[in-house]
Design a protein around this motif. Sequence first.
Motif, short mmCIF file in Angstrom:
data_model
loop_
_atom_site.label_atom_id
_atom_site.label_comp_id
_atom_site.label_asym_id
_atom_site.label_seq_id
_atom_site.Cartn_x
_atom_site.Cartn_y
_atom_site.Cartn_z
N VAL A 159 0.71 -1.13 -0.13
CA VAL A 159 0.14 -0.08 -0.12
C VAL A 159 0.94 1.28 -0.02
CG1 VAL A 159 -1.63 1.51 1.45
CG2 VAL A 159 -2.10 -0.98 1.05
N THR A 160 1.91 1.19 0.87
CA THR A 160 2.82 2.39 0.91
C THR A 160 3.65 2.38 -0.48
OG1 THR A 160 3.18 1.94 3.18
CG2 THR A 160 4.82 3.35 2.05
N VAL A 161 3.84 1.51 -0.84
CA VAL A 161 4.79 1.70 -2.36
C VAL A 161 3.71 2.29 -3.32
CG1 VAL A 161 5.78 0.45 -4.33
CG2 VAL A 161 6.21 -0.39 -1.86
N PHE A 162 2.47 1.77 -3.55
CA PHE A 162 1.56 2.21 -4.62
C PHE A 162 1.33 3.59 -4.33
CE2 PHE A 162 0.63 -2.42 -4.94
CZ PHE A 162 1.36 -2.69 -6.12
N LEU A 163 1.19 3.82 -3.01
CA LEU A 163 0.77 5.32 -2.59
C LEU A 163 1.88 6.12 -2.85
CD1 LEU A 163 -1.54 7.13 -1.35
CD2 LEU A 163 -0.39 6.76 0.85
N VAL A 164 3.07 6.09 -2.82
CA VAL A 164 4.28 6.78 -3.24
C VAL A 164 4.37 6.89 -4.53
CG1 VAL A 164 6.77 6.84 -3.11
CG2 VAL A 164 5.44 6.25 -1.09
N VAL A 165 3.87 5.90 -5.16
CA VAL A 165 4.15 6.01 -6.84
C VAL A 165 2.97 6.84 -7.35
CG1 VAL A 165 3.72 4.55 -8.85
CG2 VAL A 165 5.00 3.76 -7.28
N LEU A 166 1.83 6.94 -6.55
CA LEU A 166 0.77 7.66 -7.20
C LEU A 166 1.06 9.14 -6.97
CD1 LEU A 166 -2.23 7.54 -8.17
CD2 LEU A 166 -2.94 7.69 -5.98
N ALA A 167 1.66 9.50 -5.77
CA ALA A 167 2.02 10.80 -5.41
C ALA A 167 3.21 11.33 -6.25
CB ALA A 167 2.56 10.82 -3.92
N LEU A 168 4.00 10.59 -6.77
CA LEU A 168 4.97 10.94 -7.54
C LEU A 168 4.31 11.33 -8.96
CD1 LEU A 168 7.80 8.43 -7.17
CD2 LEU A 168 7.69 11.00 -6.52
#
Length: 545
Positions: A159-168
């Motif tokens: 969840v953290t990985v995908f959230l960071v990617v989305l933010a980028l």
Amino acid sequence: MTTPDEAGTKVIARDNASRSSSRDEEMGILTPVENNQLKKSLKNRHLQMIAMGGAIGAGLFIGSGAALSAGGPGSVLICYTLIGIMMLFTCQALAELSVVYPSNGAFFEHCLRFLDPTWGFAIGWGYALTWLIILPFELIAASITIQFWNDTINMGVWVTVFLVVLALIQIFGVRGYGEVECVLSVIKIIACSGFIILGIVINTGAVGRKGYLGGEYWSDPGAFRNGFEGFASVFVIASFSFGGTELAGLAAAESENPEKSVPKACKQVFWRISFFYILNLFIMGLILPSDDPRLLGSEGANSKASPFVLAIQDAGIKVLPHIMNGVITIAVISVANSSSFGFTRTVQAMAQVGMAPTCLAKIDKQGRPMRCTIVLLLFALIAYVGLAPNDAGMKLFDWLLAVTGVTYFFIWGSICLAHIRFRKAMQVQGLSLDLVPYKPSGGVWGSWIALIFNGVCLAAAFYVCAKPKPGATAAETAEKFFKGYLAAPVMFVLWLGWKVKTGEWRLQTPLHAIDLKTDAKFRDPVNFEPEEKKPLRKRMLGALF
């Protein structure tokens, strides 16, 4: 009455600050706080891929399994075809409105203008809440797909990985969204095309352990299951699968050339529906039996229950299930990416007219609604709640998702009704349709057909949600109904709340009072020739090419 000459300026530039404050107050709309402009960075190829891949997601790759189990391959084929026709007419109606009024907010502002400001408020917030709630759910769904390969790592990590990617992605603004959707859509299109070829090979017995299948599964267990209830259930599942198709119209305000790119993108709806949905699902019904118990787990985000993955596994192909699961992961991420676009653009447009906190109307120098993006990413943190043990968090998500349940039917129906009233207002105010740059071949009748279909979808959803399950208690039946149909009373509360706030109890804006001039991109009434009236056959073909 306004004459064509008075209304037909070459191009009436968008200028929110020039609207009459007295008229806005009368309609319950506040004066825009800033004349912010979104950056027009989307090229034609971006809109093509947004339209092409917008509806290809978990609804097709996972949710279609629940549809196959509920109603059988015959119901799947009929229902998805009917809903596809509805979406074809809806998207073409949206294309006409978006070309004439390419505003950020799209159908939200179309509802403000052509229906009623109060209903526009309800539609805007209903649509924004839908994407806001879907985002954390999709983050969890993407994490669940990873468990297909490794279930030892806590899903919170993914969840953290995908959230960071989305933010980028958000840092790069609408261009980043467009480029990401281009790449992800190409992958999904290749996967769908490959599965069709593979499905034919499996059905003919060239690959797999079952030999030649032909139409065996249409005979046993049969083309239809569970009678009318099964058919109605597939109708509802099919409708939800097409959520996101309207994003091409929402992107019109950030397109370099909406007059050409938006209609072309919306015409792709026909091919997207025919090729990627109907043909894929027809092949699916030929190679996977609808009574397979594994399909019962395909109602959520469980990629292990995806009919695509199951069909490949049954054929004994070892590598392809992993590839298909990767595609499903990509499809889920694509929906999360679309969530950010749908929410931020809608809320920013609402904030500009005082229907959302005015601080959210701010657009930075790069043309990004970053304040709306921050709100979205903060709410996405609720995805961690969904990871609570014993499914306690997912029970919260069940009720949150209930708020989004049938919202799309109201949105799509409102698009069609806005198009109908736009055409009627043009007639009442004496304006020629030759001023409109793009007109769908289905015309206003296509919008009427789609509007009626949306009503049928609402009725089918009500029937499915209200019908008690065998042996269910009254409390369980009530919970089932509200989890499926809660969005309807939520929309009513939003509508009534804004009526009370503004004190304007008029149900709709009179046709003669609809403002057709402000922000309109009409053709030059002096330097264009009226369009040649084409035969019906050519006009219908023009809707597809």
